[in-house]
Write an enzyme that holds these catalytic residues in place. Structure first.
Site, PDB file in Angstrom:
ATOM      1  N   GLY A  71       0.655  -1.011   0.071  1.00 33.79           N
ATOM      2  CA  GLY A  71      -0.088   0.027  -0.042  1.00 33.79           C
ATOM      3  C   GLY A  71       0.750   1.163   0.054  1.00 33.79           C
ATOM      4  N   CYS A  72       0.195   2.324  -0.344  1.00 29.23           N
ATOM      5  CA  CYS A  72       0.872   3.488  -0.482  1.00 29.23           C
ATOM      6  C   CYS A  72       1.396   4.166   0.869  1.00 29.23           C
ATOM      7  CB  CYS A  72       0.055   4.588  -1.206  1.00 29.23           C
ATOM      8  SG  CYS A  72      -1.458   4.914  -0.585  1.00 29.23           S
ATOM      9  N   TYR A  73       0.522   4.237   2.046  1.00 33.17           N
ATOM     10  CA  TYR A  73       0.929   4.479   3.295  1.00 33.17           C
ATOM     11  C   TYR A  73       1.993   3.508   3.903  1.00 33.17           C
ATOM     12  CZ  TYR A  73      -2.995   7.992   3.933  1.00 33.17           C
ATOM     13  OH  TYR A  73      -3.704   9.120   3.758  1.00 33.17           O
ATOM     14  N   THR A  97       4.045   1.837   2.364  1.00 29.69           N
ATOM     15  CA  THR A  97       5.574   2.011   1.784  1.00 29.69           C
ATOM     16  C   THR A  97       6.265   3.304   2.481  1.00 29.69           C
ATOM     17  OG1 THR A  97       4.949   0.974  -0.409  1.00 29.69           O
ATOM     18  CG2 THR A  97       6.630   2.698  -0.478  1.00 29.69           C
ATOM     19  N   SER A  98       5.388   4.224   2.793  1.00 29.63           N
ATOM     20  CA  SER A  98       5.965   5.627   3.116  1.00 29.63           C
ATOM     21  C   SER A  98       6.294   5.445   4.694  1.00 29.63           C
ATOM     22  CB  SER A  98       4.866   6.784   2.794  1.00 29.63           C
ATOM     23  OG  SER A  98       4.008   6.862   4.053  1.00 29.63           O
TER      24      SER A  98
END
Lengths: 335, 335, 335, 335
Positions: free
Chosen positions: D145-147, D149-150
């Site tokens: 997911g994007c979150y 990864t960050s």
């Protein structure tokens, strides 16, 4: 009807103050000053402003006003405050000059010698919600910083409570770009600020940190340390702070809600949001309101708070303080 | 593989050029210059930029490059062009210095004496789509202004046609804020530019007017007068022009479409949009494309056109011109 | 103190009306209706709204109000107007239903049969500045469209003058996205609307065209044709129109200024800007003002005008009309 | 040259994938599918897209492709994955379906029965930086997911270190609005999202929480609890996470920098920023990069990280994974 002078009428805070006072039923603006724009009118700077001629601050007729609002850089504000007080004018300062009681702390964080340290003790720290008793009797009020207002209001009930709080408290705050002032800089250039988002002076390095911790320690001696992380948000106005308070056990959400609800039940400008609702800028922009959302997750209490940095974070709270000082209805002229 | 120097690497146009050339298969950037930031690296200014050390323009090693891109203020550009040409370096100028052939017109509109009027005649006006024959044989190309590119490309077919055009032609143009340059000013401050929209220098007062009319008169002697109204649009990049051409009778839309379709059918970077579609910034940002929408209403032909002001309006077209000058594929390095 | 009902309280116009009326000294909101949100409160939809419970329009107590504001889709508005008028309630309609006098024109442009054509003749077209005599005596006012207001106010003096105007008049208009309504659509999605700018329904295809031309012909029979080009502007609110009027000879700018200045000298909400100043959204957002800038270029008169589409373009002008209808100060409750 | 099919080509992630693969030197797009737009071309949806005809997913010729990218809703993705694997097509899934190993956890958080639980064990969790060994040997990769990864990239070094970490770790994350998908909703309406900022699903309620904690526990068994607070940021793309890790004593900043610098020194897409620099969206938008800033304050380590949610947070990392799976240069086609 009292008469007001605005020192520093052309910054974003000064202009917001003009807009509020123009509609205030008990105040008349006698003058607004500007160093750079003296002789011009305010609507040459802001097209929607009234046709108010700006005067040089040194030539301001202090005998014509009852109250002075100081929207000046620090140091300059303190110097003007002294002049106003000597002329019998009550002062609502919007700079940082009278917020911090300890002169060494001030000198260190603001990098110069305080011009009027003798006034620090008597100045009232004007977070209105906890300054109502002192305000009518003072001639000098220090309006809190924008970030401190957005962080202290949600922290006040929990710090005044019996909950045990682990160190540190974390305040992750996001401010609209008017918080950076009107002078154009690279990081406020539309091309660089739009589509961007950036933290700055995070941790324990921003000047609002000692101000916040000072008040936290008034409310709870030996308060936990604060980690304070400001971010630049691509909107013109508003501050949203997400505040993490770790307790030594999982709090009961209903109890926390009841604590906050009771604490702020009589406040006109502080709203505790109902369950399931979090603070957003849409709740508060162009108003003097502070809204507070409550979330419990594990041992953490997460407080979301939102204010308009130019209203409750500056000009609005300044007028709220003036209202209390002069015995007007506290909500007069405010939304 | 040719070698390029960029004069003025830190403005928005210079940085866009760096980004394009970095990925160009036949060009290597040898240096980029900066007056204010010499000694620093480009990524100190733009966080996403490469780690390229900026040098002082006066110390640029002209013998190390084949081509110089000039992203300099006018006058400074002409002076640097002379030096480069004397050193045998071909010049792609992005300033206004070599766009206008008539030196008096230039002197009047740019308020100073042209530093190198002898070069005006040989400089090629680099609207690539009509400069392909001249480019391989020149050492000096003047990249058109951003507004002129967005207005001339849609006007070219109709001016080259037999349609009779009533005076004046009206170009209502809207530019993203990067068009105002990187130096922070009051009107590019995020707080003042966001939520705002404003016309400026409308009518016959903007410096791009004489440039556009010069080219219109090359294409159709005694062209109608142009009314040109630029507006500041709260987006970082892109120009959308809505152009009103009144004809002496109602044009047949199919015929106009056929004229435009044929005119640009072989172009890589000019797209005539199908019926029912109008130009938008979303068609073109971050590309070197110009899209053109066609609408007929009464006797009026309404042309909507969109470009990215930093690409087809500046750095992209500069590279397109360089590609033709050096015999590379015209689309090389461009999207 | 009169009592008002708002039909369609949850759209952007309805909410703006609530905000204005809440502060109006002579009006009390008795109810607001909503089809989709009946039973909910307005602040569930807009976090900053008051805690006003929305009712079903069919159950609205018409006998409890003096005036109804209709923020409904066309057709629905006309049907509700009939009910209100029958119940003796005066109607301020904000839809398109009573703006166009010719029923065939209405039926063609709005694609359905007008539900109450018998009311068209008596309805007053409420561009307040030219409706003051009729308003006190009517029970039904049609508040003009947002684009028409922004285009007609700057055109009124020149159309009422003796200047000869060549055909066509061109109005290049740019509207903030609230003009597209609250229902989420692809083109109002933040990701697609931000950083974008796009024309739509340009030429002679937008529904506001017949409304504008109708009024132009009232003012000057056989008025020139209008070319009207709306664009979607990435701001929440505000309309800026740039209007090109070609005269048969170069007008004297001083004379035109004098014409406009005289024409609007007594108006509270229309400001003719001084020389050198053009209309911008910053002049007008969150106010009921219309500002007009004047530029002369060759034979062309260029009028720039700005309004807030939700205020002078809708809810503000509706209240201004109500003020005149009921004999209140025309500026009451408005900024 | 391998051949790729994109399932779900019209969402923001699908379109980003098309843009990346179009320029990829070793991949050819054979088809893109769409449920709602089958038969239309991609540039009818995105004006700048290529003229690619969309097909119905059920009619996709699986025998024509080597790899399938799944930009589908969860559940639909798993079903398509099964078909692709059965047809011998390798699968890069961008949905949540194969990220969580524990099927009960998945079923609870995603509110349905997993359609292919037998694949969970063999699917590789494709945070590329820690999946390089497994990727070449798998036919099924779950792009994080994007979150996650960050948040995971900045946490990886400290979790793999010997520092003792107090509970909880706090991740205050802010995402651009493309993260909410392309379907228009009230909270993504330009008028409501611009000038606003809002937290949502904060604490321990967002679906990315179990995904992040799963990986944290792979790296450090019995990892501290995570408090994860997403916010909606008014920019089209980018995620900035500010992560607070409280240690049991004040860490030495130089040591932490040395840990992070060493950890990521060979990575193409992860940059540890030098002292004094914090992560911003301007570092990363339109690139596959993750930048990490390090701040020490008291006992707290504050990690700021930025990615482009559509690149490293989705389509970019998917291509990075594909590059490793097929033995291409890991940076191929990526910036």
């Amino acid at each position: 009807m009292i008469k007001a002078g605005i020192f520093g009428g052309t910054g974003y805070t000064g202009f917001e103050l003009v807009k509020i006072l123009q509609k205030h039923p008990s105040v008349e603006i006698n003058f607004a000053t500007s160093k750079s724009f003296a002789g011009q009118t305010l609507n040459e700077i802001y097209p929607s402003a009234p046709n108010l001629t700006l005067i040089d601050g040194d030539e301001a007729p202090l005998d014509s006003i009852d109250v002075a609002f100081l929207c000046l850089p620090h140091a300059a504000a303190a110097e003007t405050a002294v002049k106003c007080l000597n002329a019998g004018v009550r002062v609502v300062d919007l700079s940082a000059d009278f917020r911090i009681k300890d002169v060494d702390t001030y000198n260190n964080w603001y990098n110069h010698q305080h011009p009027a340290p003798h006034l620090l003790e008597t100045a009232v720290y004007g977070l209105t919600e906890c300054a109502r008793e002192a305000l009518p009797n003072t001639n000098l009020v220090a309006t809190p910083g924008c970030y401190p207002t957005s962080i202290l209001l949600p922290l006040m009930p929990i710090l005044h409570s019996r909950y045990h709080i682990a160190s540190p408290i974390i305040a992750d705050a996001k401010s609209g770009i008017s918080g950076a002032g009107r002078t154009p800089k690279q990081n406020t250039h539309f091309v660089e600020a739009s589509n961007n988002f950036s933290p700055y002076k995070i941790g324990r390095t921003h000047r609002h940190l000692p101000e916040i911790e000072q008040v936290m320690n008034w409310w709870r001696p030996n308060s936990p340390q604060l980690i304070f992380s400001p971010h630049l948000l691509p909107v013109p106005r508003g501050i949203l702070s997400t505040i993490y308070v770790t307790l030594n056990e999982a709090p009961n959400e209903a109890e926390v809600r009841e604590l906050y609800g009771r604490y702020y039940q009589d406040e006109s400008f502080v709203n505790v949001l109902p369950e399931g609702q979090l603070a957003t800028l849409a709740h508060v922009t162009h108003t003097n309101k502070c809204v507070i959302g409550i979330t419990v997750a594990g041992n953490s209490l997460i407080l979301s708070s939102a204010i308009d940095n130019l209203q409750k974070g500056a000009a609005g709270q300044a007028v709220q303080n003036m209202n209390v000082m002069f015995g007007f209805d506290e909500t007069s002229g405010l939304i």
